[in-house]
Every structure is written in C-alpha cells, then in structure tokens.
Design an enzyme around this catalytic site. Structure first.
Site, mmCIF file in Angstrom:
data_model
loop_
_atom_site.group_PDB
_atom_site.id
_atom_site.type_symbol
_atom_site.label_atom_id
_atom_site.label_comp_id
_atom_site.label_asym_id
_atom_site.label_seq_id
_atom_site.Cartn_x
_atom_site.Cartn_y
_atom_site.Cartn_z
ATOM 1 N N GLU A 105 0.664 -1.248 0.088
ATOM 2 C CA GLU A 105 0.038 0.118 -0.194
ATOM 3 C C GLU A 105 0.956 1.270 0.006
ATOM 4 O OE1 GLU A 105 -3.000 0.357 -0.321
ATOM 5 O OE2 GLU A 105 -3.826 -1.653 -0.339
ATOM 6 N N SER A 118 -22.419 -30.794 -23.051
ATOM 7 C CA SER A 118 -23.239 -30.579 -24.157
ATOM 8 C C SER A 118 -24.016 -29.509 -23.987
ATOM 9 C CB SER A 118 -24.041 -31.747 -24.453
ATOM 10 O OG SER A 118 -23.155 -32.884 -25.160
#
Length: 682
Positions: free
Chosen positions: A84, A355
């Site tokens: 940070e 499928s």
C-alpha cells in the site's frame, strides 16, 4: 485535445495538492474537531424482495475488533506497508514522489495508479466520503498532514489496520483474521498476511471468497513486494508462495442459502457507492429476489447426494442454481453452493458446460442456412479430432433435430466445422457468455469447443440468461439483482430500467427452441416436461466432473450445475441430479404463474425428412439392390478383394515350416542331375 486537457487538469491537481499541503499550519482547519471519534453515525441498510418485504438488514455495528500495535506481528505490518505505501516511514503524510510517479504512469497510458499514502487512506476512510473530487482530495491531504502532526507513524499504521474494510461487513485486521482464517492475527503466516493485505485495494474484486484466482494473483504480488523491499528474504517469499492457504468456512457459515444472493447485492452496492454507504448510509435496497421461488430452489437442492467431505470441510459434490426472468434479466432465485462457504458458484464459478454448449452450435447453424430437417452426417470424417458419441456408435445420416435432441457428438462437430467455430463463439458472446477466449495459444476456436471443451468454462447465471434469450427469439438483457436504491432521505439514487436488445436472428432462435422442446419429450431429458411449454439441454463433461441442465420457459430460465470443486469424477450425468433439481424447481416456482407460449416470429417448421439407412454387408460395404429388391453383385469390387478361404485356417508353426524346407533340400541333394542321368552321391 482531450489528452491535452486531461494532462493540464492532472498537472494542476498535482501542483495544488503539493502546494497546499505545505501550509501545515492550516491543516487543522480542515481536520475534524475530535479526530478520535467518528463524525457520522451509522445507519443500517435494508434489503427488500420483489414484493417489498424486508429480507435482510446489514449490521448496524461493524464487525470490528481493535488490536494494539504490539500484538500485530512485524511481517503482518510489513505486508500492508509493502503493497500500500512502501515509503510510509519516510514521507510526512503525502508521498510527493509516489504522487508524481502515479501521475506519470497514468498520463503515459500505463496502469492507472493511486498516489494515496496509508495516512491519506486513513483520512479518507475515517473522516470523508467516497466522493471522487478534487475538493475531497484536498481535504484528504490536509487531514493527512494533521494526522502526521498529531500521531506517530506506528499509531497511524495501527489506526489504519484497525479501520480498513476487508469485505463481508468486516472491518479491521483482527476481525478479518478471524473471519477468513479463524485465528488471531498474531498467528498469521506470511502467506495469510499477504492474503489479507491484498484485499483493501478492492474488497470485492480481491476477496478470496468471491474471486479466488484474482485474490491469489494479488497475494503473490504482495509477497513479491515484501521481498523487493527487504521485508522478507527470497527464500521466505518462495515458501510463502508455495503455501497452500486454507480458509475457515465453518466459522462464518450461517447456512442461510440466501446469503449467496445477499453477497451479490452487497458487492453490487459497494461497487456503485462504496462500503461506507452500505454499512453506514441507511440505504433501502430493493432486490429482484422472489422469496417463493427462492424457497423452491432451496427445496430442490435438498436431496443432492453427499459423496465425501474434502480437505476444506466442504461436502462434495457442490451445486449452483441461477433462475432469471428473461424479459427483465432479474435474478429471481439463486443458490451458490450448499451454504458451507461464501464462494458463489452460480455467479463466480466457471465450469466446463459439456453438451450444454450445443445450442449455440445449432443456433448458429440455423442462422447460416440449416433447418431442423437438414440432413447431416453422424459419422466421423478423416482428421485428427475423432469425437465419440455417448453410446459409442455412429448413426450415419440424421436430421439436425435428431442430432440435437439425442445429443450426437459427431454430428455436432461436423455441423460446427461447416458453420465455423468463430461464428459459434460470436453467437455465444452475443447472448452474454463472457468467459470465452478468442486469442492466444489456448483459444476456444477448435472442434472440441462445440462439445463444451472451452478453456475457461462458463458461469451458471450467464447460461441461464443466454438460454432465456433464445426463448425470447434472441432478445437479451444482462442478469441483475437490484431494481432500486433509496437513500436515508428517501431520494432514489439508483433505478434499474432493463432494456432488451436483439442479438441473433429471431427465426433461428425460435427453430432452436422448437428443437430443444423435444429434448424434454423424447431426447436426453425425455419424460421430464413440466406441464407447460419448456425447452432445455443436458450437459456432462468427460469423467462426469461437471453435470448440467439448463432449461427455460418464456417466463423463467434456470441453469443448474452439479460438480466437484476439486474436479474429481462423479457418477452423475446432466440427465440425473441437475435435471431432477431443475424439474422440481420449475414446477414449484411456476406453480402460480399462468402458462405462456413461445412466439413464432413467422418461420416454417419443416417436418422430419425421410432418411433411408444404408444396408451394409459383413465387410461394412454398402449393399446395392435392383428394383425388385435383389442384391446386385459388384464384380469389379469383388475382383479387388483378396480371396478368403472357407477352409479351416490351419496355421503351421515355425518348427513345421523349417522341417518342410529341410526336406526339400535333402531331396535336391539326393538327386544331382548331370544331363538326364542321376548320379549316386559319394
């Protein structure tokens, strides 16, 4: 012109931020009177279902457990500083060097970087709103300078770690450590500390329960930063990267299956307005959830079989269900798992569709000259890719309808080759499938794609929306979970106005739906109709790792996935548990909804063609007959065939053949011919 204006504005802002922060004596004028207290009282937000009933209230009290500096291990503090604000202990609240670097990076078109220090983030989160404006940025700078004047670096870092948001309503390092790992922060490993340090940049995007892969990538970045700035050695970094980080789902699971939907709403609100607005702003959030349909969904999955419990204490297989209203995109019901963790499989999981991918192939074929009556070959062509049907047999010439209804793999691949893999992917993307890979070495433009073999897989909620759009003749709207948001003063700050858009040919979509209706009558889901017009498709991947059923009516589309989180094979097919769950859900969810019908946009539905099957002889060759039905012998072909003896095949052994050969040699030796007279051997 725009770039120049952008450069000018950013330059002015940077100069202003640097200049005004010099006037340290004025910083107290911008700081709150009492910096040790919150200035804005918290107000809980409430969620409502689609009938206006309250279904969830955010916690009015934050999940926050303060912890002192001394109880936070150094490697934990270092993880946050490294990612940070690596110059935290060098600057005086505003990192001019970092701000300039972020500005240059942004202007040069590289990754957009923030220049906010840990002190500035504390100032913003504790005392300001999430508004993105120069005015707020200036206030942030002044408050940061005042914080630096009043508190030590260690005190500022401690306040920051006790204040930042970690997702799921959790604030502060100690609460986050307990929430994600079930332990105090004193016991965090380097890898666990890096995991937590990765979250604050974007608590929704980098949340390990919501986006595992991105959270892991950022964890690795945090570790790299720790090594780069000498907080840990390279060996420690390598060990941390190799660590298998385990989470603690049991410590937070309420087993309320609505929680998956609530988390989706929370994520959406925070992305729009920030966590402060959600947890402190007193919002009224009107959602798309239908409580009755949700109950039907939870009841439908209650009979899912239990195979085993994995290393993460999760029961396998897991399940996902997403039900979407096609005309609005509103999510009416959602189940993202068994309720044992926070990972929403209905929205975030990408799994191979098997499928269930085929409707996109056949829809594309309908757009490119095919009809349900077109005759195609269910016989493998020459080539490297040789798919097999589930039955293991080939069916020769079949109609397109038959191929889809019975889910013939070979015919599907042959159709895909004719229409083009790229076109099929285009169709899927038009219908909202966002996970396809179009470029690079491992892209999805290949034959196996037509059978569901795609690189990233698909998301259940996107499959539900895509199938629903096919049922609306190609009219698509993206799925959503919120209809309206009202602030604490009664002002509507967000209103969802869904708008359908045309994506594919209406006639082609209708013909696809017409064929998929037969799947529930005589196909792979035969006999599982729901007493009203409905269509759908089963899907099963290799080794039954993933099983699907996606089905829809004009009013509701639902995708059901069942599979193993750890990709272990299951003894299950799409026509098994997924279909049963879908069938139970749809019948109960639509019990009080009048039946409606799919609308034909004006296309003719051709009858099934007559297909004469070839008769083959014992050698697999076609048998020809004359007009009277007598077999015509093909001498030309017979002459090319090797003669096959009808006598028993008496094979001689090597010993027998050697003995016979020696006999012939001896016979020749005995008869040495000189002229015509035999000569006696000496």
């Amino acid at each position: 012109m725009f770039k120049a204006l952008k450069l000018l504005l950013l330059s002015i802002f940077c100069i202003v931020e640097m200049v005004v922060s010099i006037f340290i004596g004025f910083s107290s004028q911008f700081a709150p009177d009492n910096m040790d207290e919150k200035l804005t009282p918290d107000a809980a937000s409430q969620f409502y279902d689609n009938k206006g009933r309250v279904i969830y209230t955010t916690q009015s009290e934050e999940k926050r457990i303060p912890i002192s500096f001394e109880r936070i291990p150094k490697h934990v503090r270092d993880a946050f500083v490294a990612i940070e604000d690596n110059r935290f202990y060098e600057h005086s609240g505003i990192d001019y060097r970092g701000t300039a670097r972020a500005l240059v990076s942004t202007l040069s078109g590289q990754e957009v970087q923030g220049g906010s220090t840990i002190t500035q983030q504390l100032a913003k989160n504790a005392f300001l709103t999430q508004e993105r404006s120069i005015k707020r940025k200036i206030k942030e700078a002044f408050i940061a300078r005042e914080l630096e004047r009043k508190y030590t670096k260690d005190e500022i870092l401690t306040m920051y770690l006790n204040h930042i948001y970690f997702g799921h309503g959790t604030y502060g390092l100690q609460a986050a450590s307990q929430f994600y790992f079930g332990k105090d922060c004193q016991n965090l490993s380097i890898a666990e500390a890096a995991t937590l340090a990765a979250i604050p940049k974007s608590p929704n995007y980098y949340n390990p329960y919501g986006n595992r892969e991105e959270a892991k990538k950022r964890r690795m970045l945090v570790i790299d930063q720790m090594v780069k700035y000498n907080h840990i050695t390279k060996a420690q970094g390598d060990a941390a990267k190799a660590e298998d980080v385990k989470f603690d789902p049991g410590s937070k699971s309420s087993r309320d299956l609505r929680g998956y939907f609530f988390d989706l709403v929370i994520s959406d609100v925070i992305d729009k307005y920030g966590d402060e607005a959600l947890y402190k702003g007193g919002l009224k959030i009107y959602t798309t959830l239908d409580t009755d349909m949700q109950a039907a969904a939870e009841n439908a999955i209650s009979h899912l079989p239990d195979y085993y419990t994995d290393g993460n204490k999760l029961t396998q297989p897991q399940v996902a269900l997403a039900a979407v209203e096609p005309r609005t995109g509103f999510i009416k019901a959602m189940v993202g798992g068994r309720g044992q963790d926070k990972f929403n499989r209905a929205v975030l999981s990408t799994r191979q569709p098997g499928s269930a991918m085929k409707p996109f192939v056949y829809l594309t074929a309908m757009e490119n000259g095919f009809t349900p009556a077109t005759v195609v070959s269910d016989k493998n062509e020459k080539g490297k890719y040789q798919p097999k049907n589930a039955s293991g047999t080939e069916h020769g010439d079949v109609s397109v309808r038959t191929a889809l209804v019975h889910s013939y793999n070979i015919a599907t691949v042959n159709i895909a080759k004719q229409v083009g893999f790229g076109r099929i992917l285009d169709t899927a993307e038009k219908l909202g499938i966002s996970t396809l890979v179009r470029e690079g070495r491992y892209n999805d433009e290949h034959p196996a794609m037509s059978l569901g073999g795609i690189y990233n897989g698909v998301r259940p909620v996107e499959m539900a929306s895509a199938y629903g759009a096919i049922g609306l003749n190609g009219q698509y709207v993206k799925a959503s979970c919120i209809t309206k948001i009202v602030d604490r003063d009664g002002k509507v700050i967000f209103e969802n106005k869904p708008k359908l858009r045309s994506t594919v040919n209406a006639g082609a979509a209708y013909l696809t739906t017409n064929m998929l209706q037969d799947v529930l009558v005589s196909g792979t889901a035969g006999g599982m109709g729901i007493g009203r017009p409905a269509a759908g498709k089963t899907g099963t991947t290799d080794s039954s790792v993933d099983a699907w059923f996606v089905g829809y009516t004009p009013d509701l589309s639902c995708a059901v996935w069942v599979g193993d989180d750890n990709n272990q094979p299951m003894s299950m097919y799409g026509s098994g548990a997924p279909l049963s769950i879908w069938h139970s859900f749809m019948i109960n969810a639509l019990a009080n909804v009048p039946a409606s019908y799919f609308t034909n946009p004006g296309v003719a539905v051709p009858p099934e063609p007559e297909i004469k099957k070839e008769e083959l002889d014992e050698n697999g060759n076609p048998i020809k007959k004359d007009k009277d039905g007598k077999i015509i012998k093909d001498d030309s072909k017979d002459s090319e065939k090797p003669v096959v003896s009808t006598e028993p095949n008496k094979k001689k052994s090597n010993k027998d053949r050697a003995k016979a050969a020696m006999g012939k040699i001896e016979e020749k030796v005995k008869k040495v011919i000189v002229g015509n007279k035999p000569v006696k051997q000496q």
